[in-house]
Scaffold this motif. Structure first.
Motif, PDB file in Angstrom:
ATOM      1  N   HIS A  19       0.808  -1.225   0.000  1.00 53.81           N
ATOM      2  CA  HIS A  19       0.000   0.000   0.000  1.00 53.81           C
ATOM      3  C   HIS A  19       0.845   1.281   0.000  1.00 53.81           C
ATOM      4  O   HIS A  19       0.335   2.359   0.340  1.00 53.81           O
ATOM      5  N   ALA A  20       2.108   1.174  -0.365  1.00 51.54           N
ATOM      6  CA  ALA A  20       2.961   2.374  -0.396  1.00 51.54           C
ATOM      7  C   ALA A  20       4.108   2.159  -1.380  1.00 51.54           C
ATOM      8  O   ALA A  20       4.506   1.021  -1.664  1.00 51.54           O
ATOM      9  N   ASP A  21       4.611   3.287  -1.880  1.00 45.73           N
ATOM     10  CA  ASP A  21       5.808   3.276  -2.718  1.00 45.73           C
ATOM     11  C   ASP A  21       5.677   2.317  -3.905  1.00 45.73           C
ATOM     12  O   ASP A  21       6.578   1.513  -4.199  1.00 45.73           O
ATOM     13  N   LEU A  22       4.550   2.419  -4.609  1.00 45.25           N
ATOM     14  CA  LEU A  22       4.301   1.567  -5.764  1.00 45.25           C
ATOM     15  C   LEU A  22       5.286   1.891  -6.884  1.00 45.25           C
ATOM     16  O   LEU A  22       5.681   3.053  -7.048  1.00 45.25           O
ATOM     17  N   PRO A  23       5.704   0.898  -7.656  1.00 44.04           N
ATOM     18  CA  PRO A  23       6.514   1.209  -8.838  1.00 44.04           C
ATOM     19  C   PRO A  23       5.795   2.232  -9.719  1.00 44.04           C
ATOM     20  O   PRO A  23       4.572   2.189  -9.855  1.00 44.04           O
ATOM     21  N   GLU A  24       6.535   3.138 -10.294  1.00 42.85           N
ATOM     22  CA  GLU A  24       5.931   4.223 -11.067  1.00 42.85           C
ATOM     23  C   GLU A  24       5.035   3.687 -12.174  1.00 42.85           C
ATOM     24  O   GLU A  24       5.387   2.748 -12.887  1.00 42.85           O
ATOM     25  N   GLY A  25       3.838   4.276 -12.283  1.00 44.45           N
ATOM     26  CA  GLY A  25       2.914   3.906 -13.337  1.00 44.45           C
ATOM     27  C   GLY A  25       2.143   2.633 -13.083  1.00 44.45           C
ATOM     28  O   GLY A  25       1.588   2.056 -14.026  1.00 44.45           O
ATOM     29  N   THR A  26       2.088   2.178 -11.832  1.00 45.99           N
ATOM     30  CA  THR A  26       1.383   0.937 -11.528  1.00 45.99           C
ATOM     31  C   THR A  26       0.256   1.180 -10.528  1.00 45.99           C
ATOM     32  O   THR A  26       0.190   2.222  -9.875  1.00 45.99           O
ATOM     33  N   VAL A  27      -0.613   0.177 -10.431  1.00 41.18           N
ATOM     34  CA  VAL A  27      -1.603   0.107  -9.354  1.00 41.18           C
ATOM     35  C   VAL A  27      -1.391  -1.220  -8.639  1.00 41.18           C
ATOM     36  O   VAL A  27      -0.810  -2.164  -9.195  1.00 41.18           O
ATOM     37  N   GLU A  28      -1.848  -1.267  -7.406  1.00 37.80           N
ATOM     38  CA  GLU A  28      -1.642  -2.443  -6.567  1.00 37.80           C
ATOM     39  C   GLU A  28      -2.918  -3.278  -6.473  1.00 37.80           C
ATOM     40  O   GLU A  28      -4.016  -2.745  -6.416  1.00 37.80           O
ATOM     41  N   ARG A  29      -2.766  -4.583  -6.462  1.00 39.75           N
ATOM     42  CA  ARG A  29      -3.880  -5.507  -6.247  1.00 39.75           C
ATOM     43  C   ARG A  29      -3.491  -6.502  -5.162  1.00 39.75           C
ATOM     44  O   ARG A  29      -2.456  -7.167  -5.253  1.00 39.75           O
ATOM     45  N   GLU A  30      -4.330  -6.606  -4.132  1.00 37.12           N
ATOM     46  CA  GLU A  30      -4.059  -7.550  -3.046  1.00 37.12           C
ATOM     47  C   GLU A  30      -4.865  -8.824  -3.228  1.00 37.12           C
ATOM     48  O   GLU A  30      -6.077  -8.780  -3.444  1.00 37.12           O
ATOM     49  N   LEU A  31      -4.194  -9.959  -3.154  1.00 37.72           N
ATOM     50  CA  LEU A  31      -4.836 -11.265  -3.128  1.00 37.72           C
ATOM     51  C   LEU A  31      -4.669 -11.799  -1.712  1.00 37.72           C
ATOM     52  O   LEU A  31      -3.539 -12.045  -1.269  1.00 37.72           O
ATOM     53  N   GLY A  32      -5.760 -11.923  -0.976  1.00 37.49           N
ATOM     54  CA  GLY A  32      -5.640 -12.253   0.437  1.00 37.49           C
ATOM     55  C   GLY A  32      -6.576 -13.355   0.876  1.00 37.49           C
ATOM     56  O   GLY A  32      -7.555 -13.686   0.198  1.00 37.49           O
ATOM     57  N   LYS A  33      -6.272 -13.918   2.023  1.00 36.56           N
ATOM     58  CA  LYS A  33      -7.097 -14.949   2.641  1.00 36.56           C
ATOM     59  C   LYS A  33      -7.672 -14.428   3.963  1.00 36.56           C
ATOM     60  O   LYS A  33      -7.102 -13.563   4.623  1.00 36.56           O
ATOM     61  N   GLU A  34      -8.821 -15.000   4.315  1.00 37.39           N
ATOM     62  CA  GLU A  34      -9.450 -14.747   5.612  1.00 37.39           C
ATOM     63  C   GLU A  34      -9.741 -13.268   5.850  1.00 37.39           C
ATOM     64  O   GLU A  34      -9.561 -12.750   6.954  1.00 37.39           O
ATOM     65  N   GLY A  35     -10.202 -12.574   4.808  1.00 35.06           N
ATOM     66  CA  GLY A  35     -10.644 -11.199   4.977  1.00 35.06           C
ATOM     67  C   GLY A  35      -9.597 -10.267   5.534  1.00 35.06           C
ATOM     68  O   GLY A  35      -9.842  -9.562   6.522  1.00 35.06           O
ATOM     69  N   PHE A  36      -8.423 -10.233   4.980  1.00 34.80           N
ATOM     70  CA  PHE A  36      -7.308  -9.358   5.354  1.00 34.80           C
ATOM     71  C   PHE A  36      -6.563  -9.828   6.603  1.00 34.80           C
ATOM     72  O   PHE A  36      -5.628  -9.174   7.047  1.00 34.80           O
ATOM     73  N   PHE A  37      -6.973 -10.953   7.193  1.00 36.41           N
ATOM     74  CA  PHE A  37      -6.289 -11.454   8.377  1.00 36.41           C
ATOM     75  C   PHE A  37      -5.283 -12.553   8.053  1.00 36.41           C
ATOM     76  O   PHE A  37      -4.464 -12.910   8.888  1.00 36.41           O
ATOM     77  N   GLY A  38      -5.363 -13.139   6.858  1.00 31.39           N
ATOM     78  CA  GLY A  38      -4.483 -14.249   6.502  1.00 31.39           C
ATOM     79  C   GLY A  38      -3.335 -13.813   5.622  1.00 31.39           C
ATOM     80  O   GLY A  38      -3.058 -12.616   5.449  1.00 31.39           O
ATOM     81  N   PRO A  39      -2.633 -14.764   5.021  1.00 31.83           N
ATOM     82  CA  PRO A  39      -1.522 -14.422   4.131  1.00 31.83           C
ATOM     83  C   PRO A  39      -2.034 -13.672   2.901  1.00 31.83           C
ATOM     84  O   PRO A  39      -3.178 -13.848   2.480  1.00 31.83           O
ATOM     85  N   ALA A  40      -1.183 -12.834   2.339  1.00 28.96           N
ATOM     86  CA  ALA A  40      -1.581 -12.016   1.196  1.00 28.96           C
ATOM     87  C   ALA A  40      -0.384 -11.801   0.272  1.00 28.96           C
ATOM     88  O   ALA A  40       0.774 -11.848   0.699  1.00 28.96           O
ATOM     89  N   THR A  41      -0.698 -11.566  -0.983  1.00 27.92           N
ATOM     90  CA  THR A  41       0.303 -11.172  -1.973  1.00 27.92           C
ATOM     91  C   THR A  41      -0.169  -9.900  -2.655  1.00 27.92           C
ATOM     92  O   THR A  41      -1.370  -9.708  -2.864  1.00 27.92           O
TER      93      THR A  41
END
Length: 378
Positions: A19-41
């Protein structure tokens, strides 16, 4: 405790801090488990992952306008059923006049959220004045009724065969978000005692009891809200959204789970309230794109300017079922790193449901059918 398959790894051009310092010209997408409480990429893309061209099939983002739902009767059991599963029933109720009976939900705890109007709630435990922005938790099988001087609109959220509890606030402690001392309880006050007396108290009183979604009626020859006192730790509580103090980080956009207000067996209720935007130059300042693939996400928009959504007004509901990426609309995404005002101006109720939600006829009749197109660039 689950033992997740876990080995943090960075591949390609990526930020080391979510959620910070994204590579220039990109947007971030989170793939997560357990509603933000589990592992995420966190994936980094050159284009918004909501840039679809067309959509077919039953799975899609949905939006419903409760303003278009016609009121039916003056009992909560007349309220329009919108969304449901085995653990949750969500209804929208316009209470146009004071209830001439008592209601009792034997299927689970009831959470009332007052969207518009004000009134007086009487229950087994006493009297509460209620107004717009109030949450009222009614334990299972509480008898209650509402007196209203003008029509009231409420969101009713049943925790089917379950109970509402407070979230574990972890490192921030029990007094964060709201101190439990802020919870108001019904009182056996003068108003409660007055409704135990006079002609109205002496008449027959019907109690309409919902069990397994069928209503039975029990009639008393007196007002059964006749308690003279009580003690204990089971009772209704009330808190207003104005009394909720959201967690904030000026360097990091917190996930919705940070705003959890109540927890039930298979879903949580979160509250979005006004807060300052993040001030760190590299921190994103809008909700990040995400695949919340273990939960269906519902938001009821109560009041204010909903900064991540276009063409949404108070009284609307959005449903983002699991299975696709969602996030800010294009106009909001344009302010990803720099906002035009110091903070948000919105009040909303969010429900994350662990099991898929069914959509009922009242919601379908009030649906904005082109909502899935609202992410397309104009």
């Amino acid at each position: 405790m689950k033992k997740w398959i876990y080995r943090p790894h960075i591949e390609g051009n990526a930020s080391r801090q979510a959620h910070a310092d994204l590579p220039e010209g990109t947007v971030e997408r989170e793939l997560g488990k357990e509603g933000f409480f589990g592992p995420a990429t966190h994936m980094y893309h050159p284009r918004p992952p909501t840039g679809w061209k067309s959509w077919e099939g039953p799975l899609r983002p949905r939006a419903f306008d409760c303003v278009r739902i016609k009121p039916h009767g003056h009992s909560p059991w007349d309220a329009a059923l919108l969304l449901h599963n085995a653990a949750l029933r969500m209804r929208f109720w316009t209470c146009r006049e004071s209830m001439d009976h008592l209601a009792r939900n034997a299927d689970g705890d009831e959470l009332l959220f007052v969207h518009n109007g004000s009134g007086e709630l009487y229950c087994d435990y006493g009297h509460l004045a209620i107004e717009a922005g109030d949450y009222i938790v009614l334990p299972r099988s509480t008898m209650w009724r509402i007196d209203c001087a003008a029509p009231m609109q409420m969101l009713l959220i049943e925790a089917t065969n379950s109970s509402y509890t407070l979230p574990d606030k972890g490192l921030v402690g029990e007094h964060a978000i709201f101190d439990p001392a802020m919870l108001d309880l019904p009182r056996i006050d003068d108003a409660f005692k007055a409704q135990q007396q006079g002609a109205a108290a002496a008449r027959d009183w019907a109690v309409r009891i919902k069990r397994r979604n069928e209503v039975s009626t029990v009639v008393y020859p007196y007002n059964p809200l006749d308690a003279i006192g009580w003690h204990g730790s089971l009772h209704p509580v009330r808190i207003n959204v104005r009394d909720i103090r959201p967690l904030m980080s000026h360097r990091f956009h917190l996930p919705p789970s940070a705003h959890t207000t109540f927890v039930a067996g298979r879903f949580v209720v979160c509250t979005f309230t006004p807060r300052p935007f993040e001030t760190d130059p590299g921190a994103i300042k809008v909700p990040f794109f995400h695949n919340n693939d273990d939960f269906d996400e519902v938001i009821f928009y109560h009041a204010g300017d909903f900064f991540s959504r276009d063409n949404i007004h108070p009284g609307m509901i959005t449903l983002h079922p699991c299975g696709f990426t969602h996030g800010p609309h294009p106009k909001a995404l344009g302010r990803m790193l720099q906002q035009t005002k110091p903070g948000t101006d919105e009040y909303a109720v969010m429900i994350d449901a662990r099991d898929a939600l069914d959509i009922d006829e009242a919601a379908t009749a009030a649906e904005f059918h082109d909502y899935h197109r609202s992410w397309q660039q104009k």
